[in-house]
Design a protein around this motif. Structure first.
Motif, PDB file in Angstrom:
ATOM      1  N   TYR A   1       0.813  -1.214   0.000  1.00  0.00           N
ATOM      2  CA  TYR A   1       0.000   0.000   0.000  1.00  0.00           C
ATOM      3  C   TYR A   1       0.852   1.273   0.000  1.00  0.00           C
TER       4      TYR A   1
ATOM      5  N   LYS B   1       0.936   4.297  -2.652  1.00  0.00           N
ATOM      6  CA  LYS B   1      -0.293   4.339  -3.433  1.00  0.00           C
ATOM      7  C   LYS B   1      -1.287   5.300  -2.786  1.00  0.00           C
TER       8      LYS B   1
ATOM      9  N   VAL C   1      -5.359   5.875  -1.668  1.00  0.00           N
ATOM     10  CA  VAL C   1      -6.544   5.074  -1.341  1.00  0.00           C
ATOM     11  C   VAL C   1      -7.737   6.004  -1.125  1.00  0.00           C
TER      12      VAL C   1
ATOM     13  N   VAL D   1      -0.721   6.912   0.888  1.00  0.00           N
ATOM     14  CA  VAL D   1      -0.333   6.111   2.053  1.00  0.00           C
ATOM     15  C   VAL D   1       1.113   6.428   2.406  1.00  0.00           C
TER      16      VAL D   1
ATOM     17  N   VAL E   1       2.699   2.028   6.856  1.00  0.00           N
ATOM     18  CA  VAL E   1       1.789   0.946   7.232  1.00  0.00           C
ATOM     19  C   VAL E   1       2.301   0.279   8.498  1.00  0.00           C
TER      20      VAL E   1
ATOM     21  N   LEU F   1      -3.121   1.916   8.018  1.00  0.00           N
ATOM     22  CA  LEU F   1      -2.498   2.863   7.099  1.00  0.00           C
ATOM     23  C   LEU F   1      -2.437   4.245   7.735  1.00  0.00           C
TER      24      LEU F   1
ATOM     25  N   VAL G   1      -7.017  -1.040   7.069  1.00  0.00           N
ATOM     26  CA  VAL G   1      -7.095  -1.322   5.634  1.00  0.00           C
ATOM     27  C   VAL G   1      -8.517  -1.719   5.235  1.00  0.00           C
TER      28      VAL G   1
ATOM     29  N   VAL H   1     -10.645   0.964   3.530  1.00  0.00           N
ATOM     30  CA  VAL H   1     -10.315   1.433   2.179  1.00  0.00           C
ATOM     31  C   VAL H   1     -11.404   1.000   1.201  1.00  0.00           C
TER      32      VAL H   1
ATOM     33  N   ILE I   1      -8.351   1.515  -4.289  1.00  0.00           N
ATOM     34  CA  ILE I   1      -6.917   1.780  -4.351  1.00  0.00           C
ATOM     35  C   ILE I   1      -6.590   2.401  -5.704  1.00  0.00           C
TER      36      ILE I   1
END
Length: 228
Positions: free
Chosen positions: A99, A102, A104, A199, A202, A211, A221, A224, A227
């Motif tokens: 993650y 990235k 989200v 993100v 984590v 996150l 998570v 979310v 993504i």
């Protein structure tokens, strides 16, 4: 204090603990439950104490044994399946680390501008609405623009803001505050703001991936929605 169930077993010469092992504390649920050993002891006691002129029917005994074995097998399978499900629901460290870097889509009211300007987000509506308005404000709470999404059905509806305020001026990169107002014929409709966030890090110390998102904080998570 012994239960009536324990008293009945004691009358038949059955105890719940072995003579060579120390008694263990039993919960109320366990006290009223027969395991496989208890069943075999009970069957043996039944045979020892049966009326010789009216012995236990072999067919019924075999049927009882088959039924108990089937139940024991189902119980064991259920336990195994739960263990598998718990394993599948646990996010591995490698999955969690994927993650990082990235973006989200998750619940939140703080959003940062894209490199191309503006922000995108979504609104989750608990019911149908005749009017849905999304207001974007700067970090000080000053309203920059309000987008009218009109009538929307129950569910999720997306929006995209170009980063211009109500006068057409560039509003910068934020952070921006997002507020939602939804109603249906004058009655308020519950609405949740969803924003895109990068993100930063984590954590998996609790067994569940958490996150860290700028402006939002820590979210599991499981929260979310998408993504990027």
């Amino acid at each position: 204090m012994a239960t009536s169930f324990d008293t009945t077993l004691a009358t038949l010469g059955i105890t719940r603990t072995s003579a060579t092992t120390a008694p263990k504390t039993t919960t109320a649920a366990e006290a009223g439950t027969l395991n496989q050993n208890d069943f075999l002891k009970l069957m043996t006691a039944q045979m020892q104490n049966q009326d010789p002129f009216n012995p236990v029917d072999n067919t019924q005994m075999v049927a009882q044994m088959a039924q108990f074995s089937s139940l024991a097998g189902i119980t064991e399978m259920s336990t195994t399946m739960k263990s598998i499900a718990d394993k599948l629901n646990t996010t591995s460290a490698s999955d969690a680390l994927s993650y990082v870097g990235k973006t989200v889509l998750t619940e939140g009211t703080t959003a940062y501008g894209r490199s191309s300007g503006g922000i995108a987000g979504s609104v989750e509506l608990a019911g149908a609405a005749s009017d849905v308005n999304v207001t974007i404000s700067d970090a000080n709470g000053v309203a920059l623009t309000t987008m009218q999404l009109g009538a929307q059905a129950k569910g999720t509806v997306g929006y995209d803001w170009d980063g211009k305020d109500s006068t057409g001026a560039d509003a910068g990169n934020g952070p921006f505050k997002v507020s939602i107002a939804a109603q249906n014929a004058g009655t308020a409709v519950a609405a949740t703001s969803l924003v895109w966030a990068p993100v930063q890090s984590v954590s998996t110390t609790t067994g569940t991936a958490i996150l860290t998102l700028p402006g939002i904080g820590e979210v599991p998570v499981s929260s979310v929605r998408q993504i990027g």
